[in-house]
Motif scaffolding. Structure first.
Motif, PDB file in Angstrom:
ATOM      1  N   PHE A 221      77.555  34.271   1.134  1.00 20.75           N
ATOM      2  CA  PHE A 221      78.322  34.080   2.325  1.00 20.75           C
ATOM      3  C   PHE A 221      78.598  32.573   2.456  1.00 20.75           C
ATOM      4  CE2 PHE A 221      76.199  37.840   4.278  1.00 20.75           C
ATOM      5  CZ  PHE A 221      77.162  38.812   3.665  1.00 20.75           C
ATOM      6  N   GLY A 222      77.664  31.664   2.491  1.00 19.98           N
ATOM      7  CA  GLY A 222      77.826  30.354   2.708  1.00 19.98           C
ATOM      8  C   GLY A 222      78.709  29.637   1.643  1.00 19.98           C
ATOM      9  N   TYR A 223      78.563  30.188   0.315  1.00 16.87           N
ATOM     10  CA  TYR A 223      79.378  29.772  -0.631  1.00 16.87           C
ATOM     11  C   TYR A 223      80.989  29.895  -0.395  1.00 16.87           C
ATOM     12  CZ  TYR A 223      80.757  28.896  -5.540  1.00 16.87           C
ATOM     13  OH  TYR A 223      81.487  28.589  -6.753  1.00 16.87           O
ATOM     14  N   LEU A 224      81.039  31.114  -0.205  1.00 18.65           N
ATOM     15  CA  LEU A 224      82.504  31.766   0.072  1.00 18.65           C
ATOM     16  C   LEU A 224      83.096  30.953   1.330  1.00 18.65           C
ATOM     17  CD1 LEU A 224      82.218  35.464  -0.646  1.00 18.65           C
ATOM     18  CD2 LEU A 224      83.417  34.072  -1.919  1.00 18.65           C
ATOM     19  N   CYS A 225      82.436  30.690   2.126  1.00 18.14           N
ATOM     20  CA  CYS A 225      82.948  30.010   3.435  1.00 18.14           C
ATOM     21  C   CYS A 225      83.392  28.816   3.143  1.00 18.14           C
ATOM     22  CB  CYS A 225      81.789  30.058   4.720  1.00 18.14           C
ATOM     23  SG  CYS A 225      81.527  31.463   5.350  1.00 18.14           S
ATOM     24  N   ARG A 226      82.472  27.982   2.384  1.00 23.80           N
ATOM     25  CA  ARG A 226      83.177  26.766   1.882  1.00 23.80           C
ATOM     26  C   ARG A 226      84.326  26.623   0.790  1.00 23.80           C
ATOM     27  NH1 ARG A 226      85.085  22.655   1.931  1.00 23.80           N
ATOM     28  NH2 ARG A 226      84.521  20.479   1.234  1.00 23.80           N
ATOM     29  N   LYS A 227      84.094  27.511  -0.109  1.00 24.56           N
ATOM     30  CA  LYS A 227      85.222  27.591  -1.129  1.00 24.56           C
ATOM     31  C   LYS A 227      86.706  28.075  -0.683  1.00 24.56           C
ATOM     32  CE  LYS A 227      83.349  26.203  -4.992  1.00 24.56           C
ATOM     33  NZ  LYS A 227      83.819  24.951  -5.589  1.00 24.56           N
ATOM     34  N   SER A 228      86.256  29.044   0.587  1.00 22.40           N
ATOM     35  CA  SER A 228      87.670  29.496   1.226  1.00 22.40           C
ATOM     36  C   SER A 228      88.314  28.641   2.093  1.00 22.40           C
ATOM     37  CB  SER A 228      87.570  30.856   1.810  1.00 22.40           C
ATOM     38  OG  SER A 228      86.252  30.684   2.863  1.00 22.40           O
ATOM     39  N   GLY A 229      87.623  27.486   2.528  1.00 19.50           N
ATOM     40  CA  GLY A 229      88.143  26.457   3.554  1.00 19.50           C
ATOM     41  C   GLY A 229      87.645  27.025   5.134  1.00 19.50           C
ATOM     42  N   ALA A 230      86.769  28.062   5.061  1.00 16.22           N
ATOM     43  CA  ALA A 230      86.564  28.616   6.431  1.00 16.22           C
ATOM     44  C   ALA A 230      85.635  27.527   7.270  1.00 16.22           C
ATOM     45  CB  ALA A 230      85.704  29.773   6.409  1.00 16.22           C
TER      46      ALA A 230
ATOM     47  N   THR B 112      72.531  26.706   2.155  1.00 20.27           N
ATOM     48  CA  THR B 112      72.368  26.222   0.810  1.00 20.27           C
ATOM     49  C   THR B 112      73.621  26.918  -0.157  1.00 20.27           C
ATOM     50  OG1 THR B 112      70.065  26.691   1.098  1.00 20.27           O
ATOM     51  CG2 THR B 112      70.762  27.019  -1.210  1.00 20.27           C
ATOM     52  N   GLY B 113      74.272  27.876   0.481  1.00 20.67           N
ATOM     53  CA  GLY B 113      75.342  28.414  -0.302  1.00 20.67           C
ATOM     54  C   GLY B 113      76.543  27.389  -0.196  1.00 20.67           C
ATOM     55  N   ILE B 114      76.601  26.636   0.826  1.00 24.29           N
ATOM     56  CA  ILE B 114      77.407  25.455   1.249  1.00 24.29           C
ATOM     57  C   ILE B 114      77.364  24.432   0.239  1.00 24.29           C
ATOM     58  CG2 ILE B 114      78.588  24.052   2.788  1.00 24.29           C
ATOM     59  CD1 ILE B 114      77.977  26.130   5.097  1.00 24.29           C
ATOM     60  N   THR B 115      76.025  24.230   0.180  1.00 25.19           N
ATOM     61  CA  THR B 115      75.531  22.923  -0.731  1.00 25.19           C
ATOM     62  C   THR B 115      75.880  23.498  -2.025  1.00 25.19           C
ATOM     63  OG1 THR B 115      73.644  22.368   0.753  1.00 25.19           O
ATOM     64  CG2 THR B 115      73.541  21.601  -1.401  1.00 25.19           C
ATOM     65  N   LEU B 116      75.759  24.555  -2.507  1.00 22.42           N
ATOM     66  CA  LEU B 116      75.899  24.845  -4.034  1.00 22.42           C
ATOM     67  C   LEU B 116      77.510  24.835  -4.189  1.00 22.42           C
ATOM     68  CD1 LEU B 116      73.666  28.274  -4.342  1.00 22.42           C
ATOM     69  CD2 LEU B 116      73.512  25.996  -5.391  1.00 22.42           C
ATOM     70  N   ALA B 117      78.147  25.126  -3.217  1.00 20.56           N
ATOM     71  CA  ALA B 117      79.778  25.402  -3.307  1.00 20.56           C
ATOM     72  C   ALA B 117      80.376  23.747  -3.520  1.00 20.56           C
ATOM     73  CB  ALA B 117      80.442  25.852  -2.293  1.00 20.56           C
ATOM     74  N   GLU B 118      79.561  22.854  -2.885  1.00 21.97           N
ATOM     75  CA  GLU B 118      80.121  21.518  -2.992  1.00 21.97           C
ATOM     76  C   GLU B 118      79.366  20.845  -4.375  1.00 21.97           C
ATOM     77  OE1 GLU B 118      78.646  20.080   0.725  1.00 21.97           O
ATOM     78  OE2 GLU B 118      80.362  20.744   1.753  1.00 21.97           O
ATOM     79  N   SER B 119      78.548  21.387  -5.193  1.00 19.04           N
ATOM     80  CA  SER B 119      77.833  20.765  -6.079  1.00 19.04           C
ATOM     81  C   SER B 119      78.261  21.142  -7.453  1.00 19.04           C
ATOM     82  CB  SER B 119      76.364  21.509  -6.160  1.00 19.04           C
ATOM     83  OG  SER B 119      75.965  21.016  -4.803  1.00 19.04           O
ATOM     84  N   ASP B 120      78.121  20.495  -8.490  1.00 20.03           N
ATOM     85  CA  ASP B 120      78.606  20.691  -9.702  1.00 20.03           C
ATOM     86  C   ASP B 120      77.535  21.633 -10.526  1.00 20.03           C
ATOM     87  OD1 ASP B 120      79.275  20.863 -12.485  1.00 20.03           O
ATOM     88  OD2 ASP B 120      79.391  18.796 -12.914  1.00 20.03           O
ATOM     89  N   LEU B 121      77.928  22.943 -10.557  1.00 19.14           N
ATOM     90  CA  LEU B 121      77.023  24.011 -10.993  1.00 19.14           C
ATOM     91  C   LEU B 121      76.446  23.711 -12.231  1.00 19.14           C
ATOM     92  CD1 LEU B 121      78.499  27.351  -9.393  1.00 19.14           C
ATOM     93  CD2 LEU B 121      76.734  25.940  -8.471  1.00 19.14           C
TER      94      LEU B 121
END
Length: 308
Positions: free
Chosen positions: A20-29, A205-214
């Protein structure tokens, strides 16, 4: 429900919340400032409520005769973990503090409570709560000192230790010793906010992953740290307890909480203290995945040793 299915269910829930956090960051929410703002709320509001709720729960008083034994065993586990982390993780990297923090502190609450409740009922749940109390005391004292060591003066370090979570620990200890109970009109909102901890931490944590180089999350240092956290240190602690004849239900329960994957709070606090979040996020993610196999095997190993 089998131990494997309980662990699988909890880990799937963890990763869905992270998603959820990952998608929120990637989608621009949420924008680039959300991670720091949400982390601040988590540290200063949600975590103090978790601490108060853990210390003052009904289970913390109903198994009063086991508190002293549990505290001694938890002290032993933390000493083993800290000493092992110093030996296994040397000061040859800028991230050694984060790596040590990641292998010492476990996600004992979210995984530990359902696992131990299934294994040992109310006794298991009590041990998980006792482990959460010990976690909060150690994390906001030794853990905070570890993150600031060598970076600030003693005065600044002491000032940084005076965080809302540590103040909540001190207040909760005093209330517990004086047998003071929060009135329900306060206790119930505190418990409700405390229940936000796991989803809140996973979303951040999901937002952090979205902003990181996986591609950099699962570096060799991350993999080695996860091997230390999930396999080597739990085996060392289990061996010490076996040699000392401490593998009763309480001993196994507390060792199980220590063998849980890296605490979700580690990447959160890394952000709060200005450290790079990629390493702890990678350790948390990989350690959680590995625990699907390592945690059930570890509990099985302890139960077999206890029967010898």
């Amino acid at each position: 429900m089998s131990l494997f299915l309980i662990a699988l269910k909890q880990i799937i829930e963890l990763f869905l919340m992270m998603g959820f956090g990952y998608l929120c960051r990637k989608s621009g929410a949420v924008d680039g400032t959300a991670r720091k703002q949400l982390t601040t709320v988590l540290m200063n509001v949600v975590m103090p409520c978790v601490i108060l709720d853990s210390f003052l729960s009904e289970e913390s008083s109903s198994f009063g005769s086991l508190v002293f034994e549990g505290i001694l065993l938890l002290i032993a586990i933390y000493l083993i973990s800290i000493l092992a982390s110093m030996i296994l993780i040397r000061k040859n990297s800028e991230t050694f503090q984060i790596e040590r923090l990641s292998v010492i502190f476990s996600n004992a609450g979210f995984l530990g409570i359902p696992l131990l409740s299934a294994l040992y009922g109310e006794l298991g749940r009590f041990c998980a709560i006792l482990a959460m109390i010990a976690f909060n005391v150690m994390f906001w004292t030794y853990g905070a000192f570890l993150l600031t060591e060598g970076k600030t003066s003693l005065k600044d370090t002491l000032r940084q230790l005076m965080t809302p979570p540590l103040i909540a620990v001190a207040a909760a200890v005093v209330m517990l010793l004086l047998s003071v109970r929060l009135p329900s009109v306060i206790a119930e909102p505190v418990a409700s906010v405390a229940a936000m901890n796991s989803p809140f931490a996973m979303i951040v944590t999901g937002i952090t992953l979205a902003e990181s180089d996986l591609t950099k999350l699962f570096s060799l240092r991350v993999i080695i740290a996860c091997l230390h956290k999930n396999i080597i240190i739990p085996i060392i602690a289990g061996g010490v307890f076996f040699a000392a004849g401490l593998l009763d239900e309480v001993g196994i329960s507390l060792l199980t909480t220590a063998a849980c994957p890296t605490a979700a709070m580690v990447p959160m606090v890394s952000i709060q203290y200005g450290h790079d979040a990629q390493i702890p996020s990678g350790i948390f993610t990989l350690s959680t995945l590995m625990s699907l196999i390592t945690l059930p095997l570890y509990v099985y190993m302890l139960s077999r040793l206890a029967s010898l």
